[in-house]
Enzyme design. Sequence first.
Site, mmCIF file in Angstrom:
data_model
loop_
_atom_site.group_PDB
_atom_site.id
_atom_site.type_symbol
_atom_site.label_atom_id
_atom_site.label_comp_id
_atom_site.label_asym_id
_atom_site.label_seq_id
_atom_site.Cartn_x
_atom_site.Cartn_y
_atom_site.Cartn_z
ATOM 1 N N ARG A 119 0.857 -1.197 0.000
ATOM 2 C CA ARG A 119 0.000 0.000 0.000
ATOM 3 C C ARG A 119 0.888 1.240 0.000
ATOM 4 O O ARG A 119 1.419 1.631 1.026
ATOM 5 C CB ARG A 119 -0.908 -0.009 1.240
ATOM 6 C CG ARG A 119 -2.089 0.963 1.157
ATOM 7 C CD ARG A 119 -2.808 1.089 2.506
ATOM 8 N NE ARG A 119 -2.021 1.922 3.409
ATOM 9 C CZ ARG A 119 -2.064 1.847 4.743
ATOM 10 N NH1 ARG A 119 -2.846 0.970 5.338
ATOM 11 N NH2 ARG A 119 -1.314 2.647 5.467
ATOM 12 N N HIS A 136 -3.671 4.788 4.476
ATOM 13 C CA HIS A 136 -4.966 4.085 4.468
ATOM 14 C C HIS A 136 -6.039 4.946 3.780
ATOM 15 O O HIS A 136 -6.760 4.488 2.908
ATOM 16 C CB HIS A 136 -5.360 3.768 5.914
ATOM 17 C CG HIS A 136 -6.760 3.285 6.094
ATOM 18 N ND1 HIS A 136 -7.228 2.131 5.514
ATOM 19 C CD2 HIS A 136 -7.810 3.819 6.775
ATOM 20 C CE1 HIS A 136 -8.512 1.968 5.848
ATOM 21 N NE2 HIS A 136 -8.878 2.974 6.596
ATOM 22 N N TYR A 189 3.484 5.187 11.884
ATOM 23 C CA TYR A 189 3.709 3.753 12.034
ATOM 24 C C TYR A 189 4.583 3.122 10.961
ATOM 25 O O TYR A 189 4.861 1.941 11.014
ATOM 26 C CB TYR A 189 2.367 3.012 12.112
ATOM 27 C CG TYR A 189 1.435 3.251 10.951
ATOM 28 C CD1 TYR A 189 1.574 2.549 9.757
ATOM 29 C CD2 TYR A 189 0.407 4.193 11.042
ATOM 30 C CE1 TYR A 189 0.731 2.770 8.697
ATOM 31 C CE2 TYR A 189 -0.454 4.423 9.970
ATOM 32 C CZ TYR A 189 -0.283 3.710 8.804
ATOM 33 O OH TYR A 189 -1.137 3.932 7.752
#
Lengths: 342, 323
Positions: free
Chosen positions: A260, A264, A273
């Site tokens: 990814r 998100h 993170y």
Amino acid sequence: MVATRQPATRRRRSEEMVDTAGIPPETLLEIYETMCLSKAMDDRVWVLAHSGEIALAVSCHGHEALQVASIYALRRGYDWMVPYYRDSAAALAMGLTPRDMMLAFFARREDSFSGARQFPNHFSSRTLNILSGSSDIATQIPHGVGIALASKMRKEDRVTITYFGDGATSEGDFHEAMNFAAVLKIPVIFLCENNEYAISVPRRKQMAIDDISNKAVGYGMPGVSVDGRDVFAVYRAVQEAAARARRGEGPTLVVANTYRIDPHTSNDPDRFYRDPKEITEQRKHDPVLRFSAFLNQHGFLTEEQDAAIAARVAAQVDEATDYARSAPQPVPEDAALYLYGN
Amino acid sequence: MAVIAMREALNQALREEMTRDGNVFVMGEDIGVFEGSYKVTAGLLKEFGERRVVDTPIAEEAIIGTGIGAAMLGLRPVLEIMTINFILVAMDQVVNHAAKIRYMFGGEVGVPVTIRTPGGGGQQLTAQHSQSLEVFFAHVPGLRVVAPSTPKDAKGMLKAAIRDDNPVIFIENISLYNTRGEVPDEEYLIPLDKAEIKRPGRDITFIGHSKGTLLALEAADRLAQEGIEAEVLDLRSLRPLDCDAIVESVKRTHRAVLVEEGWPTYGITAEVSATLMEHAFDYLDAPVKRVGGIEVPMPYSKPLENAVIPSVERVLEAARSIL
């Protein structure tokens, strides 16, 4: 998009020399253009979200190859697509247009998915056989099994492909649907888009195995793991799964491994993170660049063709943005429409 | 007293209880490294480590089910469900297990678990991310259900919930995390069964919880400019419902407007209304009025969402119809 430019005059080598999984040259270009369109749409909605013109953007960047290839391995307009919220490239491949999507992002009355009721990336089309998505994780997987069950009961040779991320495999809905489909030999393809993150949670904290396709073993169905950034690997795996389903042999779990690249959603501060260096490294494996390099190298895509594709894609995204931007808002009096049927 | 935001008050409550009692631990999706989708668990992983700040797979049923198991053995789990909308796949664990285990064990084993989860809308998060589902839980004997509206109440009630021997559904609101308010410097607890008058008045009573209380307070400010003094009663606890406080206020003001963000049909306001019919009927000078969300799934479009979510104007309209 071409990473390594070749002279425009160069002719393609003999086609037999290059294994394209049986995909004809013109279809290869169609797949490529859809991937470019998806990338351009993602870039645009990201800008619109950060400038406050739309409330939220979700990008599928990194998933373009696996999504478009998996749809092209099916009978578009005949088979069913049961997506999750990151499947915009697949939806474009099924036939949705940038204008359809922009009307949803701008929450306009004319939005064909839901009249601006649904989340923008929860596209749907009854005519194209695309089911509306869910914000809840994995809930679409049993729906996909149910749609495929209906096809089987009606003795149609339609298959259903249901998409989900690596995180969704932790949910009960995933497990129950997998077992159910295997027991009843339902013509469904479970396509797991493993992008290594579920919001902030890396895959190693989501499951104690490395190869997600191992999960198929426990349910008694084949599981295959492929490079999700390789158009041909995904195409072959889905084509085989579809053939198996149409033969009445039941479901297959296909795991397409990718990364990814974007956060998100446009609201996700992903620096919290993951190391930006990790993203920089992964960008080198961008599936769109990789496919363009392949097409160019083997003479399927000239520099002129690539420039024409880029221009067409940009024009489509501009047109869709302008159209949706100036389209009327929904009216409050319509808020209760579509709650019940007759 | 310090003025802090709701999310900080909740964070302080978690930190203080984890420091006080080694049996307290937090568990949920994206709560460790990411510090929670709404940053309520900020800093906890660093301070208490991975043993007591547990990032879980996406598995709500397992989060609550394992929380129940650990609680039966005497731990004090504080479980975060990212949004109340996601708890629905785990309702069996909540309703058939957390709420009933003590009873089914003849009182031998309790489930001292706290489930924190935010509801509410207003952020264009649509049908499956914007619901106010408190009534689903408030219906069930064996659960305690609270929904505070201020940072002070949130902190004192979360600490009390963690110390309570029963399962507590602690309902937060996504639109209140940044609201600020005074919080006492010294340690304090707030009982889990008491409503509070947030603004005294004599002419009419507004009764709400969570964001409903804030709408009521704003409406009361507006009416005060016209010389009408509305009392605002904040329920704080939904199960048990503080019937005495409800009845006592309306006995004085003789009028009531009930406010909730969720759908009013079979809602919290329906229960409060029934309480007034049973215990304050003779004191009412006008019908009880209710204000709630328009009964549709939450739409994405801002104009549609604004039309669906209850507003101060609708509270005022209801009040004026009975004044």
